[in-house]
Design a protein around this motif. Structure first.
Motif, PDB file in Angstrom:
ATOM      1  N   GLY A  79     -32.610 -33.788 105.314  1.00 43.68           N
ATOM      2  CA  GLY A  79     -32.196 -35.083 105.850  1.00 43.68           C
ATOM      3  C   GLY A  79     -33.063 -35.636 106.963  1.00 43.68           C
ATOM      4  O   GLY A  79     -32.735 -36.674 107.548  1.00 43.68           O
ATOM      5  N   VAL A  80     -34.205 -34.995 107.274  1.00 42.41           N
ATOM      6  CA  VAL A  80     -35.056 -35.508 108.369  1.00 42.41           C
ATOM      7  C   VAL A  80     -35.942 -36.670 107.922  1.00 42.41           C
ATOM      8  O   VAL A  80     -36.548 -37.352 108.750  1.00 42.41           O
ATOM      9  CB  VAL A  80     -35.989 -34.440 109.013  1.00 42.41           C
ATOM     10  N   LYS A  85     -38.069 -36.352 104.780  1.00 41.81           N
ATOM     11  CA  LYS A  85     -39.279 -35.832 104.122  1.00 41.81           C
ATOM     12  C   LYS A  85     -39.681 -36.704 102.922  1.00 41.81           C
ATOM     13  O   LYS A  85     -40.849 -36.969 102.709  1.00 41.81           O
ATOM     14  CB  LYS A  85     -39.064 -34.373 103.689  1.00 41.81           C
ATOM     15  N   GLU A  86     -38.660 -37.154 102.193  1.00 43.85           N
ATOM     16  CA  GLU A  86     -38.990 -37.988 101.032  1.00 43.85           C
ATOM     17  C   GLU A  86     -39.576 -39.334 101.470  1.00 43.85           C
ATOM     18  O   GLU A  86     -40.478 -39.877 100.833  1.00 43.85           O
ATOM     19  CB  GLU A  86     -37.753 -38.206 100.156  1.00 43.85           C
ATOM     20  N   LEU A 144     -30.623 -48.889 109.898  1.00 41.93           N
ATOM     21  CA  LEU A 144     -29.695 -48.519 108.833  1.00 41.93           C
ATOM     22  C   LEU A 144     -28.532 -49.497 108.761  1.00 41.93           C
ATOM     23  O   LEU A 144     -28.042 -49.821 107.676  1.00 41.93           O
ATOM     24  CB  LEU A 144     -29.185 -47.085 109.053  1.00 41.93           C
ATOM     25  N   ARG A 151     -29.836 -38.315 107.476  1.00 39.94           N
ATOM     26  CA  ARG A 151     -28.900 -38.588 106.387  1.00 39.94           C
ATOM     27  C   ARG A 151     -27.483 -38.711 106.935  1.00 39.94           C
ATOM     28  O   ARG A 151     -26.724 -39.590 106.534  1.00 39.94           O
ATOM     29  CB  ARG A 151     -28.977 -37.497 105.320  1.00 39.94           C
TER      30      ARG A 151
HETATM   31  N1  LIG Z   1     -37.177 -42.271 110.384  1.00 38.80           N
HETATM   32  C1  LIG Z   1     -36.361 -42.855 109.500  1.00 38.80           C
HETATM   33  N2  LIG Z   1     -36.213 -44.185 109.515  1.00 38.80           N
HETATM   34  C2  LIG Z   1     -35.359 -44.769 108.630  1.00 38.80           C
HETATM   35  N3  LIG Z   1     -34.646 -44.114 107.704  1.00 38.80           N
HETATM   36  C3  LIG Z   1     -34.772 -42.790 107.648  1.00 38.80           C
HETATM   37  C4  LIG Z   1     -35.652 -42.092 108.531  1.00 38.80           C
HETATM   38  N4  LIG Z   1     -35.603 -40.786 108.236  1.00 38.80           N
HETATM   39  C5  LIG Z   1     -34.752 -40.667 107.212  1.00 38.80           C
HETATM   40  N5  LIG Z   1     -34.234 -41.848 106.848  1.00 38.80           N
HETATM   41  C6  LIG Z   1     -33.227 -42.074 105.793  1.00 38.80           C
HETATM   42  O1  LIG Z   1     -32.365 -40.928 105.796  1.00 38.80           O
HETATM   43  C7  LIG Z   1     -32.049 -40.518 104.469  1.00 38.80           C
HETATM   44  C8  LIG Z   1     -32.507 -39.084 104.255  1.00 38.80           C
HETATM   45  O2  LIG Z   1     -33.934 -39.053 104.246  1.00 38.80           O
HETATM   46  P1  LIG Z   1     -34.755 -38.236 103.141  1.00 38.80           P
HETATM   47  O3  LIG Z   1     -34.047 -38.233 101.804  1.00 38.80           O
HETATM   48  O4  LIG Z   1     -36.154 -38.722 103.160  1.00 38.80           O
HETATM   49  O5  LIG Z   1     -34.636 -36.793 103.786  1.00 38.80           O
HETATM   50  P2  LIG Z   1     -35.180 -35.394 103.255  1.00 38.80           P
HETATM   51  O6  LIG Z   1     -35.731 -34.696 104.428  1.00 38.80           O
HETATM   52  O7  LIG Z   1     -36.103 -35.635 102.095  1.00 38.80           O
HETATM   53  O8  LIG Z   1     -33.874 -34.673 102.786  1.00 38.80           O
HETATM   54  P3  LIG Z   1     -33.729 -33.405 101.759  1.00 38.80           P
HETATM   55  O9  LIG Z   1     -34.477 -32.272 102.366  1.00 38.80           O
HETATM   56  O10 LIG Z   1     -32.244 -33.168 101.747  1.00 38.80           O
HETATM   57  O11 LIG Z   1     -34.265 -33.873 100.433  1.00 38.80           O
HETATM   58  C9  LIG Z   1     -32.710 -41.519 103.551  1.00 38.80           C
HETATM   59  O12 LIG Z   1     -31.766 -42.535 103.231  1.00 38.80           O
HETATM   60  C10 LIG Z   1     -33.836 -42.084 104.383  1.00 38.80           C
HETATM   61  O13 LIG Z   1     -34.171 -43.385 103.964  1.00 38.80           O
END
Ligand SMILES: Nc1ncnc2c1ncn2[C@@H]1O[C@H](COP(=O)(O)OP(=O)(O)OP(=O)(O)O)[C@@H](O)[C@H]1O
Length: 445
Positions: free
Chosen positions: A170-171, A173-174, A324, A351
């Motif tokens: 949820g940090v 990464k995607e 958000l 997230r």
């Molecule tokens: N810095 C940011 N600014 C705006 N939105 C963010 C930011 N970081 C994360 N988000 C939002 O938070 C949500 C989670 O981010 P994301 O899916 O990229 O996390 P992740 O690290 O890939 O999670 P996982 O490891 O569970 O796959 C998404 O909706 C994303 O758009």
């Protein structure tokens, strides 16, 4: 990956894309002599360099097996173009003599008997100031840590280097992977996302590399894999730490050569794919424990980016929450709500923040924090439900009903009323969900 774009007719497409992104500069390479040891490394910051034993060479390799002017290395978006300059003992990659090939950063070549590592110049990524803005390609972050990451992302714009993104769930990464894709030379190509942890183990190879018809029971039709779907674009391999050991050599080969073999197929296929991988694990520990191949780890971690958890960058909470909220159709967030958000711990990172802001937009208040600090508040709220003069089951049902309404409202807010998406997220059967919504007067919005 080893290939020569000019031989594959990619030149015209490449020049069009470069035209769209005029300021791109490929990432520099750090050239290190592994064998014979003890010689000085060379930083290739731009353009070309000549490797040879002549003292006038840009990169001098002292060995009787190395010709005076042995090979030329040139920085390109995919990594480095290696051209043998008619050397006596040849230039070799993966045991094969090469005349001219494009190799990704992270490769090793042999120049005569000397072994040379062509790594990314990660030091140059760390140099320079933090990014001046608190936003980069839809990623919001005012903290120094995030602005440093933005500066690195910007610096990587001219490169197709393989990146390993590390950080808790949820940090974002995607989001980082998307930014890497959008800022790259292959931005017009597809971005294909594969969650390696979400695929049954025996189907991972076929999901990544495709399969031939009849390759295994159930393979009724031939199927294209994610690598092929991502040809000319980016493949994002999420949860790479979950990749089964038996599939790891296949991925290593695809990264090294750009060649894929579909499950059950005889021949190989060549692709040009930029790979970004992500993990919430410490991959070194997985390597140590024998669950992840070391050679694959180094191939993936050519550039590493660690995204800190939200609790380590509290100054990001407000700007991200405001963004958000806008996305959830909430024009502004009251300062009191911002303060309440800032006081939370966010074990689920951005997230969790997103879910809270969406719930606020739907309900007009922040739902209870599940963290320890608020357990008392939740218990107090539940105590209000307890009526010892009424049967237990009736009270429990009333509580469940209340939870159901709150849950469904948040679900609809997240999916903007799309019931198919709502069914997918909640794991509820589509028809049952429809009935549930109708029963609570939430069916049509
Ligand atoms: N810095 C940011 N600014 C705006 N939105 C963010 C930011 N970081 C994360 N988000 C939002 O938070 C949500 C989670 O981010 P994301 O899916 O990229 O996390 P992740 O690290 O890939 O999670 P996982 O490891 O569970 O796959 C998404 O909706 C994303 O758009």
């Amino acid at each position: 990956m080893a290939h020569d774009p000019s031989e594959e007719g990619l030149d015209s497409a490449t020049s069009t894309l470069i035209h769209d992104l005029p300021d791109l500069k490929p990432l520099g390479a750090m050239l290190r002599i592994i064998e014979p040891a003890g010689q000085k490394p060379h930083r290739l910051a731009s353009g070309k360099c000549i490797i040879g034993s002549a003292p006038t060479s840009d990169f001098v390799v002292t060995s009787p097996t190395v010709s005076r002017t042995h090979a030329e290395l040139e920085l390109v978006p995919d990594g480095v173009r290696v051209t043998d300059l008619g050397s006596r003992n040849g230039t070799h990659y993966l045991g094969q003599r090469i005349e001219r090939a494009v190799l990704s950063l992270g490769s090793r070549i042999k120049v005569g008997a000397a072994e040379i590592a062509i790594d990314a110049d990660t030091e140059s990524l760390e140099e320079g100031a933090a990014y001046p803005d608190d936003e980069y390609r839809n990623i919001v972050g005012a903290s120094y840590a995030m602005r440093r990451i933005f500066a690195t992302l910007e610096r990587l714009e001219g490169s197709l280097v393989t990146v390993l993104v590390e950080g808790e769930s949820g940090v974002g990464k995607e989001l980082i992977a998307r930014a890497l894709h959008e800022g790259s030379e292959v931005f017009a190509g597809p971005l294909v996302v594969v969650n390696c942890g979400a695929i049954p183990r025996d189907l991972v190879a076929s999901e990544l590399f495709g399969h031939r018809r009849g390759a295994f029971t159930g393979a009724v039709e031939a199927r294209k894999g994610a690598f092929e779907s991502a040809d000319g674009g980016t493949l994002f391999l999420d949860e790479i730490g979950e990749l089964p050991l038996d599939v790891q050599p296949m991925l290593l080969r695809a990264l090294e050569t750009g060649e894929l073999r579909a499950v059950g197929a005889d021949g190989t296929r060549r692709v040009r794919v930029r790979v970004v991988a992500a993990t919430h694990r410490m991959l070194e520990e997985e390597v140590e424990a024998g669950r992840f191949r070391e050679d694959l780890f180094y191939r993936l971690a050519v550039v590493r980016m660690r995204i800190p958890p939200l609790r380590e960058r509290p100054e990001d909470i407000e700007p991200i929450a405001r963004r958000l909220a806008e996305q959830a159709g909430q024009k502004s967030l009251p300062q009191t709500i911002i303060e309440q958000l800032k006081s939370r711990t966010f074990r689920g990172n951005v997230r969790e923040l997103r879910n809270l802001v969406q719930a606020y937009a739907a309900l007009g208040y922040l739902p209870g924090d599940k963290s320890a600090a608020n357990e008392g508040a939740l218990a107090a709220a539940l105590a209000a439900y307890v009526d010892l003069d009424r049967p237990f089951l009736a009270q429990k049902e009333a509580l469940v009903e209340d939870f159901t309404v709150v849950y469904l409202r948040a679900l609809l807010a997240r999916t903007q009323g799309n019931q198919s998406a709502a069914a997918r997220i909640s794991g509820l059967d589509r028809t049952y969900l429809g009935r549930l919504l109708a029963r609570h007067g939430l069916g049509k919005r």
